[in-house]
Design a protein around this motif. Sequence first.
Motif, mmCIF file in Angstrom:
data_model
loop_
_atom_site.group_PDB
_atom_site.id
_atom_site.type_symbol
_atom_site.label_atom_id
_atom_site.label_comp_id
_atom_site.label_asym_id
_atom_site.label_seq_id
_atom_site.Cartn_x
_atom_site.Cartn_y
_atom_site.Cartn_z
ATOM 1 N N ALA A 17 1.013 -1.145 0.272
ATOM 2 C CA ALA A 17 -0.329 -0.459 -0.030
ATOM 3 C C ALA A 17 0.926 1.176 0.183
ATOM 4 N N GLN A 18 1.867 1.103 1.000
ATOM 5 C CA GLN A 18 2.791 2.053 0.632
ATOM 6 C C GLN A 18 3.595 2.449 -0.972
ATOM 7 N N ALA A 19 3.988 3.580 -0.728
ATOM 8 C CA ALA A 19 5.036 3.633 -2.430
ATOM 9 C C ALA A 19 6.224 4.654 -2.440
ATOM 10 N N PRO A 20 6.504 4.447 -2.861
ATOM 11 C CA PRO A 20 8.422 4.926 -2.374
ATOM 12 C C PRO A 20 8.699 6.679 -3.115
ATOM 13 N N GLU A 21 9.242 6.711 -2.362
ATOM 14 C CA GLU A 21 9.423 7.906 -2.467
ATOM 15 C C GLU A 21 10.510 8.773 -3.696
ATOM 16 N N THR A 22 10.160 9.455 -5.050
ATOM 17 C CA THR A 22 11.489 9.060 -6.049
ATOM 18 C C THR A 22 12.940 10.412 -5.177
ATOM 19 N N LEU A 23 13.855 9.918 -5.189
ATOM 20 C CA LEU A 23 14.814 10.774 -5.000
ATOM 21 C C LEU A 23 15.953 11.375 -5.841
ATOM 22 N N VAL A 24 16.122 10.271 -6.834
ATOM 23 C CA VAL A 24 16.772 10.518 -8.055
ATOM 24 C C VAL A 24 15.918 10.105 -9.069
ATOM 25 N N ALA A 25 16.265 10.360 -10.339
ATOM 26 C CA ALA A 25 15.596 10.553 -11.729
ATOM 27 C C ALA A 25 16.624 10.659 -12.372
ATOM 28 N N THR A 50 20.486 -2.693 -5.357
ATOM 29 C CA THR A 50 21.210 -2.519 -3.948
ATOM 30 C C THR A 50 20.474 -1.505 -3.254
ATOM 31 N N GLY A 51 21.012 -1.016 -2.393
ATOM 32 C CA GLY A 51 20.952 0.068 -1.559
ATOM 33 C C GLY A 51 21.626 -0.016 0.097
ATOM 34 N N PHE A 52 20.954 0.970 0.519
ATOM 35 C CA PHE A 52 21.408 1.415 2.583
ATOM 36 C C PHE A 52 20.251 1.625 3.386
ATOM 37 N N ILE A 62 17.139 3.451 1.027
ATOM 38 C CA ILE A 62 17.485 4.329 -0.098
ATOM 39 C C ILE A 62 18.031 3.299 -1.113
ATOM 40 N N PHE A 63 17.605 2.760 -2.110
ATOM 41 C CA PHE A 63 17.504 2.016 -2.960
ATOM 42 C C PHE A 63 17.270 2.701 -4.371
ATOM 43 N N VAL A 64 18.159 1.427 -5.218
ATOM 44 C CA VAL A 64 18.091 1.994 -6.990
ATOM 45 C C VAL A 64 16.877 0.991 -7.095
ATOM 46 N N SER A 65 15.752 1.502 -7.686
ATOM 47 C CA SER A 65 14.791 0.899 -7.666
ATOM 48 C C SER A 65 14.258 0.429 -9.308
ATOM 49 N N ARG A 66 14.769 0.792 -9.898
ATOM 50 C CA ARG A 66 14.433 1.428 -11.420
ATOM 51 C C ARG A 66 16.235 0.946 -12.170
ATOM 52 N N SER A 67 16.316 0.536 -12.592
ATOM 53 C CA SER A 67 18.180 0.105 -12.495
ATOM 54 C C SER A 67 18.872 0.541 -14.568
ATOM 55 N N ALA A 120 13.720 5.385 -20.358
ATOM 56 C CA ALA A 120 13.490 5.502 -19.535
ATOM 57 C C ALA A 120 14.246 5.480 -17.918
ATOM 58 N N PRO A 121 14.586 6.902 -17.049
ATOM 59 C CA PRO A 121 15.596 7.148 -16.161
ATOM 60 C C PRO A 121 15.222 6.072 -15.256
ATOM 61 N N ALA A 122 16.729 6.310 -14.839
ATOM 62 C CA ALA A 122 16.983 4.369 -13.661
ATOM 63 C C ALA A 122 16.261 5.987 -12.809
ATOM 64 N N VAL A 123 16.086 5.209 -11.085
ATOM 65 C CA VAL A 123 15.526 6.018 -10.023
ATOM 66 C C VAL A 123 15.932 5.296 -8.708
ATOM 67 N N VAL A 124 16.305 6.730 -8.238
ATOM 68 C CA VAL A 124 16.840 6.324 -6.386
ATOM 69 C C VAL A 124 15.685 6.170 -6.060
ATOM 70 N N SER A 125 15.455 5.259 -4.839
ATOM 71 C CA SER A 125 13.711 5.829 -4.435
ATOM 72 C C SER A 125 14.101 5.686 -2.974
ATOM 73 N N ARG A 126 13.749 6.303 -1.856
ATOM 74 C CA ARG A 126 13.923 6.219 -0.404
ATOM 75 C C ARG A 126 11.982 4.975 0.094
ATOM 76 N N LEU A 127 12.807 4.215 0.720
ATOM 77 C CA LEU A 127 11.019 3.285 2.032
ATOM 78 C C LEU A 127 11.056 3.675 3.007
ATOM 79 N N SER A 128 9.807 3.862 2.921
ATOM 80 C CA SER A 128 9.968 3.181 4.748
ATOM 81 C C SER A 128 9.963 2.317 5.242
ATOM 82 N N LEU A 129 11.081 2.030 6.373
ATOM 83 C CA LEU A 129 11.098 0.194 6.790
ATOM 84 C C LEU A 129 9.798 0.162 7.916
#
Length: 326
Positions: A21-29, A280-282, A289-294, A311-320
């Motif tokens: 149900a939750q959506a990640p936040e895009t940090l980098v495109a 991967t991510g950290f 914070i992870f690469v959601s589309r590589s 399409a852009p590669a994407v780095v996202s942030r996801l709540s744990l």
Amino acid sequence: MRIVAAAAGVVLAFSAGAASAQAPETLVATPSEPLLIESVARGPAGALIVSSIHKGRLMRVGADGTLSPFGPEGRQAMFGLAADPARGVLWVASSPSPADEQDDRPAELLQIDAATGAVRAGFAAEGLEHAYGDVALGPDGTVFVADSRGQRILALRPGGATPQPLAILAGRASPQGMAVSADGRWLVFADYSSGLHRIDLSEGYAARDFTAVPSTPLPGPEGAELRGIDGLARYGDRIIAIQNGTRAHRVLRLTLNADWSAITAREPLLEGPPLEEPTTGFVEGDTLIFVSRSQWTDFGPDGRPTSAEPAPAVVSRLSLIPETRP
């Protein structure tokens, strides 16, 4: 390190299930150009650093989202990336790949000054039969690197002259992400084709040879699929796993027992779109914070881009933190 895993022919067909149900936040495109982003780390002054396989370089993300070269250039594909802020360095694995624009040279583990991007040290493999992919840090500063082509996990102790074999794996093993317990006692690594495995680091750093007696995957909850996992990151006493070898890609929260010898719970945090070949991510606080589309889907079997403007590669942030549901 998806390219080696793909070569192993492991794509598991399981039903997608219900999406999170939750959506990640895009940090980098990234710009719409072939970059093939594999990993991300936090650099000095809060900037994110990403590794590009196709361009064979690291890039710093500016406050406005623009990318600029950072660190060494003219090497080859950059894969796993890990920050060691206590020592002011970044560690990155650089390896030969058909998806880059460079001539092949032996794989390297590079220690990079986090402030300047200068290479402090380089540790090269012997010959071209090795592919350094994922990188992880222990609490004492030991660096662990997965050699997927050589089917080994290596450990570089602080002050060491060269990475030493920690685990020599058997058969079709393809070691990927690693996570180390907070006390440095246990290391769990993902083998793309068989699942998660544990190494007891209290036994020292002598090589464990699993070629004669293969290691046994950690047991998990009944019916839980733990193959096809790429990235791992420790979250307190749990592990966050990024699974891209199943039909539905996932971010999983895994609960372990006290000695990290079994997975007691597997919880999907995110499943299906917008994930597209996540890698991967950290963990930072209570977020991943992870690469959601590589962009792996934009490269063909020969390693070459299938489009000049993917399409852009994407780095996202996801709540744990688990969401409270009514």
